[in-house]
Design a protein around this motif. Structure first.
Motif, PDB file in Angstrom:
ATOM      1  N   THR A 510       0.795  -1.236   0.000  1.00 47.71           N
ATOM      2  CA  THR A 510       0.000   0.000   0.000  1.00 47.71           C
ATOM      3  C   THR A 510       0.820   1.276   0.000  1.00 47.71           C
ATOM      4  N   ILE A 511       2.150   1.184   0.138  1.00 48.93           N
ATOM      5  CA  ILE A 511       2.941   2.405   0.271  1.00 48.93           C
ATOM      6  C   ILE A 511       2.733   3.303  -0.941  1.00 48.93           C
ATOM      7  N   GLU A 512       2.495   4.568  -0.659  1.00 49.15           N
ATOM      8  CA  GLU A 512       2.118   5.507  -1.710  1.00 49.15           C
ATOM      9  C   GLU A 512       2.178   6.924  -1.159  1.00 49.15           C
ATOM     10  N   THR A 513       2.317   7.889  -2.058  1.00 49.40           N
ATOM     11  CA  THR A 513       2.144   9.290  -1.680  1.00 49.40           C
ATOM     12  C   THR A 513       0.661   9.610  -1.707  1.00 49.40           C
ATOM     13  N   GLY A 514       0.147  10.134  -0.605  1.00 39.78           N
ATOM     14  CA  GLY A 514      -1.263  10.489  -0.545  1.00 39.78           C
ATOM     15  C   GLY A 514      -1.586  11.674  -1.434  1.00 39.78           C
ATOM     16  N   PRO A 515      -2.854  12.044  -1.511  1.00 36.88           N
ATOM     17  CA  PRO A 515      -3.271  13.171  -2.356  1.00 36.88           C
ATOM     18  C   PRO A 515      -2.582  14.475  -1.948  1.00 36.88           C
ATOM     19  N   ILE A 516      -2.154  15.238  -2.945  1.00 33.85           N
ATOM     20  CA  ILE A 516      -1.546  16.534  -2.694  1.00 33.85           C
ATOM     21  C   ILE A 516      -2.648  17.543  -2.379  1.00 33.85           C
ATOM     22  N   HIS A 517      -2.442  18.312  -1.319  1.00 26.15           N
ATOM     23  CA  HIS A 517      -3.427  19.316  -0.953  1.00 26.15           C
ATOM     24  C   HIS A 517      -2.729  20.481  -0.265  1.00 26.15           C
ATOM     25  N   LEU A 518      -3.429  21.600  -0.150  1.00 24.05           N
ATOM     26  CA  LEU A 518      -2.886  22.758   0.555  1.00 24.05           C
ATOM     27  C   LEU A 518      -3.173  22.643   2.039  1.00 24.05           C
ATOM     28  N   ARG A 519      -2.159  22.939   2.835  1.00 20.64           N
ATOM     29  CA  ARG A 519      -2.313  22.967   4.289  1.00 20.64           C
ATOM     30  C   ARG A 519      -1.890  24.353   4.763  1.00 20.64           C
TER      31      ARG A 519
END
Length: 576
Positions: A510-519
């Motif tokens: 399952t290793i993966e980069t999660g969704p890119i979002h603004l924080r």
């Protein structure tokens, strides 16, 4: 008694060798046992069905300021990075002269050239807490979640020695000697080595070339000589963009020879259609090797997505003549960008032969609007500039600039993602295992609302494994032992008895980069691009757990990595 037993895991030790089932025993920050372990322990982690590997090493970050407002160094720590190198590209915030004008210059330069919000730099960093490099490191000691090494930046050296003359002026022999002595002091106090840039994309807040771009070869080589005087030091360079000419190849090679160290440069971005450029860039390593030097390219693990705007202006100001406009105060810049004659020459310059590989930016119609800051412009989000131009009966460049000026220059737009095709991924995979490269170029801590390369580790272990032929064992090797060896990190980069207990436990499926979002969590409420790490379940630094699942534990066991103490000297063929 063990502090922690990690049992039943599948061990990938970082060497590139075959995985095996093994337990790990940790005590006092070290790995003290590998294999079947029955010793008593204070804590047990069952890693059944999970990969256990060394912590990842990030060779290229810009966390020099973020360390103060985010000592966990997220998102790198979330993505399994346990050791970083900062102070790259010649940009550091130490040493300082004590003159507030010098600090202000560096603050505004970093805001421009590395995309760090000005308010965050002004309010989130305790300016006045240090002047010397040693004092800067002292403020950080014992306060970081991960291990950190800091190169000494050329710009800070020049500004401290030359003052305002640092910009657009060559140094005198006396000033070069003063910079040499200052660099010696900084390295004695814990600086890992030296970094510099000659790239046309690096301009200061006024639109002028950053100080290091005015350096003569004599100055560069003199500072490289200082690096050679100390054990365990490193050196890095940003040479520019495109294929390297003979002068650049010779300069890079001589820097390695004078420093007596491998030199790493940023960045190699393999994409289809530019195979000849990539091969020419890699050929500098062969050129250097023939002369007894060693040069390594930092290469990216993903197809790069870039957000641009006319407020920060990074990358755009590298187009011919554009820095004279991008460097203007905001209101003057808006006025200039409204002027038809200014628009005409800017558009022509952007697509001219002088723009070189940057001319690709001048295809304005394919740009997509990704963020606006006034309600009346919301409808443009998701549209291409060509679609807006057709709707408004304008040329694409005029349609873009009309929107940008009306939105106070804040509008973000992005070109299509280049390099997401199969051939580019094949080239990328080939580059990761090329002995002339290092996987990295994350730029973590910089360009905070512009690029998402900070997640390089989960990118290569996730999409990188799916899109190329690289194995998990080889990917881990490239993220751990390979960069650890480049910097001579002592007892890091492998899982072995006696090594520091920098460890990552992850789910291979399952290793993966999660969704890119603004924080919106930077000082003064500024945003940054962020992504959670999917599949990384535990991260240990020096034997203490800093990440469990998606949560930080609040532990800060990171160590300041100092040359000759925490690093060994890595030589070049000419010194073998």
């Amino acid at each position: 008694m063990l502090d922690t037993l990690i049992k039943n895991g599948t061990l990938i030790d970082g060497s590139g060798g075959t995985r095996r089932r093994a337990d790990l025993g940790l005590r006092d920050g070290r790995i003290v046992a590998v294999g079947e372990i029955s010793e008593a322990r204070a804590e047990t982690i069952d890693a059944e069905g999970r990969i256990v590997c060394p912590g990842f090493v990030d060779a290229h970050t810009h966390y020099d300021a973020q360390v103060f407002w985010d000592p966990a160094l997220t998102p790198s720590s979330n993505h399994g990075v346990t050791s970083i190198v900062a102070g790259n590209c010649g940009f550091t915030i130490a040493p300082l002269s004590g003159d507030p004008a010098d600090a202000d210059y560096l603050i505004r330069m970093l805001a421009r050239v590395e995309g760090m919000p000005l308010g965050s730099l002004q309010k989130g960093v305790p300016w006045g807490s240090w002047e010397s490099f040693g004092e800067y490191l002292g403020v950080l000691t014992g306060k970081l979640a991960i291990n950190a090494a800091f190169l000494v930046g050329h710009t800070a050296l020049r500004r401290m020695v030359m003052g305002k003359r640092a910009v657009n002026h060559e140094a005198t022999p006396e000033e070069i000697e003063a910079m040499q002595e200052l660099l010696r002091v900084c390295i004695r106090e814990g600086g890992l080595g030296f970094s510099t840039t000659l790239s046309l994309t690096h301009n200061d807040a006024a639109g002028d070339p950053v100080p290091s771009r005015a350096a003569s070869d004599e100055e560069l080589y003199a500072l490289a000589d200082v690096v050679s005087e100390f054990p365990g030091t490193s050196i890095m360079l940003i040479p520019g963009v495109g294929a390297f000419d003979e002068e650049t190849r010779e300069r890079m090679t001589n820097l390695s020879l004078r420093a007596k160290r491998p030199i790493n440069w940023n960045l190699l971005n393999p994409v289809s259609g530019q195979r000849e450029v990539i091969e020419a860039q890699l050929a500098v390593s062969d050129y250097a090797a023939e002369r007894g030097a060693r040069i390594l390219a930092l290469t990216v693990p993903q197809a790069m997505s870039v957000r641009l705007n006319f407020l920060g202006g990074f990358a755009l100001d590298a187009l011919p003549g554009w820095s004279s406009v991008i460097g203007l105060p905001v209101e003057e810049r808006k006025k200039a960008l409204t002027d038809p004659e200014t628009r005409k020459w800017m558009n022509e310059a952007a697509s001219s032969k002088d723009a070189g590989p940057m001319a690709g930016l001048a295809n304005w119609g394919v740009m997509t609007i990704v963020e606006v800051f006034k309600e009346e412009h919301r409808r443009f989000v998701g549209m291409t500039v060509a679609e807006i131009a057709d709707e408004e009966g304008k040329q694409p460049f005029d349609a873009l600039l009309d929107l940008v000026v009306a939105d106070d220059l804040k509008t973000f737009f992005k070109p299509p993602i280049f390099g997401d095709d199969d051939e580019s991924w094949q080239m990328r995979g080939e580059s990761w295992t090329d002995e002339r490269t290092i996987v990295g170029a994350s730029d973590a801590g910089a360009h905070l609302d512009m690029i998402d390369t900070f997640a390089f580790s989960t990118q290569i272990l996730g999409e990188g494994r799916r899109r190329t032929s690289i194995t998990t064992e080889e990917a881990v090797h490239q993220l751990t032992e390979v960069p650890a060896k480049l910097f001579g990190l002592r007892e890091r980069g492998l899982i072995a008895e006696g090594y520091h207990a920098d460890i990552v436990i992850f789910d291979e499926e399952t290793i993966e980069t999660g969704p890119i979002h603004l924080r919106y969590d930077l000082p003064c409420g500024s945003p940054r691009l962020f992504a959670e790490a999917v599949g990384i379940e535990h991260v240990f630094v020096n034997g203490r757990e800093i990440v469990r699942g998606t949560d930080l534990t609040g532990e800060f066991p990171g160590k300041i990595i100092r040359p000759g103490i925490d690093t060994d000297t890595v030589t070049i063929p000419a010194e073998a």
